[in-house]
Each structure stands twice: as structure tokens, then as C-alpha cells.
Design a protein around this motif. Structure first.
Motif, PDB file in Angstrom:
ATOM      1  N   GLY A 123      69.274 -34.858  50.632  1.00 54.35           N
ATOM      2  CA  GLY A 123      69.967 -33.808  51.374  1.00 54.35           C
ATOM      3  C   GLY A 123      71.012 -33.079  50.559  1.00 54.35           C
ATOM      4  O   GLY A 123      71.476 -32.005  50.946  1.00 54.35           O
ATOM      5  N   GLU A 139      67.383 -28.695  46.901  1.00 60.00           N
ATOM      6  CA  GLU A 139      67.853 -29.764  47.778  1.00 60.00           C
ATOM      7  C   GLU A 139      66.996 -30.998  47.549  1.00 60.00           C
ATOM      8  O   GLU A 139      65.769 -30.926  47.502  1.00 60.00           O
ATOM      9  CB  GLU A 139      67.727 -29.330  49.243  1.00 60.00           C
ATOM     10  CG  GLU A 139      68.241 -30.361  50.217  1.00 60.00           C
ATOM     11  CD  GLU A 139      68.031 -29.951  51.675  1.00 60.00           C
ATOM     12  OE1 GLU A 139      68.031 -30.848  52.523  1.00 60.00           O
ATOM     13  OE2 GLU A 139      67.861 -28.751  51.940  1.00 60.00           O
ATOM     14  N   LYS A 141      64.941 -34.055  48.365  1.00 59.40           N
ATOM     15  CA  LYS A 141      64.148 -34.476  49.523  1.00 59.40           C
ATOM     16  C   LYS A 141      63.757 -35.942  49.452  1.00 59.40           C
ATOM     17  O   LYS A 141      63.417 -36.552  50.465  1.00 59.40           O
ATOM     18  CB  LYS A 141      62.870 -33.629  49.641  1.00 59.40           C
ATOM     19  CG  LYS A 141      63.137 -32.154  49.882  1.00 59.40           C
ATOM     20  CD  LYS A 141      63.758 -31.922  51.230  1.00 59.40           C
ATOM     21  CE  LYS A 141      63.931 -30.442  51.516  1.00 59.40           C
ATOM     22  NZ  LYS A 141      64.591 -30.184  52.780  1.00 59.40           N
TER      23      LYS A 141
END
Length: 173
Positions: A123, A139, A141
Motif C-alpha cells: 500500500g 504502489e 501491491k
């Protein structure tokens, strides 16, 4: 011959058969359910950069050709399984008693210190610092500590694209 703590032992193999022996031992361990006795099999390698036709290539080179390192609890059954795996010619040590590596030898060979921790969580935003996606921001994951990789979603051409990157290729924002 039986001990409670797993230690690292060196098995001698036919040269060039190290990866096959590693795969064979892992298969036998899985088939016999011996994961609690034979923990890990390693073929120590190092990265070598070779320049061929003006192009750099990173190759994995065996540090100890003809040997595999096995972390196991030594007992009659584990000794038998490793010793009788196709491609194994014996253990390093006097005839019937394999000698475990010392902690210093294990550290020197760099066997156990290959799992660096990373201060990044799923995150969080990261910046790619090297490779084809350098300077992209994405981002996280997923994190695979065993392979030392991150699954990162980066925005490319207006679309979210999942890429797999090594721990060393990213930095936390």
C-alpha cells in the motif's frame, strides 16, 4: 548421530549436476514429508558481469562447483536420503560421519544472510531507482521476501501496470 538442531552439511556431487541434485533432494523431501528434517538445499552462486559483443550480461556463477550445501538434522534417514540421491557422491567429512559447517564458515559462505528485510509495506508508494522503469512511482501491491521482490503497480500510458521489482530497485517515498 542424532541431534535436535539443524546444521549445514556439504554434499559432493558430479560437477555440473548441482542444480539437478538440489531439485532431486527437494523432490524426495517433499514426497517423503521430511521438511522437518531436511530444511534447505543451496547451490552457492555469485553474480558475474560478462561483456560479450559490447553487451553486459549478468550470469550466476557457482562459487563451489561440485558441491551442494544442505541444512538438515543429521540422522540415519536424512543421511541416507541425501547420500543416495542421484548425482551425490558423498558428504564432506570422514567416510561415514559428515562434518557440519561451523557458524563462521556459514557466515563466510554467505548462505544464511541472504534475506534482507525491507522497510516497505503493501500500500505504500515507492520510486523505482534502477532498471527499465527508473523514476516511475508506484504502489506496492505485494512483497515476496523469499525472492526479494516487490509487486508494484505503476502508471504507464494512463494505465495501471503491475511490475515485479527487486528490493534493490526501489526506494520508499
Amino acid at each position: 548421530m542424532s541431534e535436535k538442531e539443524a546444521k549445514w552439511y556439504v554434499a559432493h556431487t558430479y560437477s555440473g549436476h548441482e542444480k539437478k541434485v538440489k531439485a532431486n533432494i527437494e523432490k524426495i523431501v517433499e514426497n517423503r514429508g521430511m521438511e522437518d528434517v531436511i530444511h534447505e538445499v543451496v547451490v552457492p552462486t555469485e553474480e558475474k558481469v560478462e561483456v560479450k559483443d559490447g553487451k553486459k550480461k549478468v550470469k550466476q556463477k557457482k562459487i563451489f562447483p561440485g558441491y551442494v550445501i544442505v541444512k538438515m538434522i543429521m540422522n540415519d534417514e536424512s543421511w541416507y536420503v541425501v547420500r543416495n540421491t542421484r548425482g551425490v557422491t558423498g558428504f564432506v567429512g570422514p567416510a561415514s560421519k559428515p562434518v557440519p559447517l561451523t557458524d563462521e564458515e556459514v557466515r563466510w559462505m554467505g548462505i544464511e544472510d541472504k534475506t534482507p528485510s525491507i522497510d516497505i509495506e503493501v500500500g505504500e508508494a515507492v520510486k523505482v531507482t534502477s532498471g527499465p522503469f527508473e523514476n516511475f512511482i508506484g504502489e506496492v501491491k505485494g512483497i515476496n521476501n523469499e525472492k526479494q521482490t516487490l509487486r508494484v503497480s505503476i502508471s504507464m500510458f494512463g494505465r495501471e501496470t503491475p511490475v515485479e521489482l527487486e528490493f534493490t530497485q526501489v526506494e520508499k517515498l
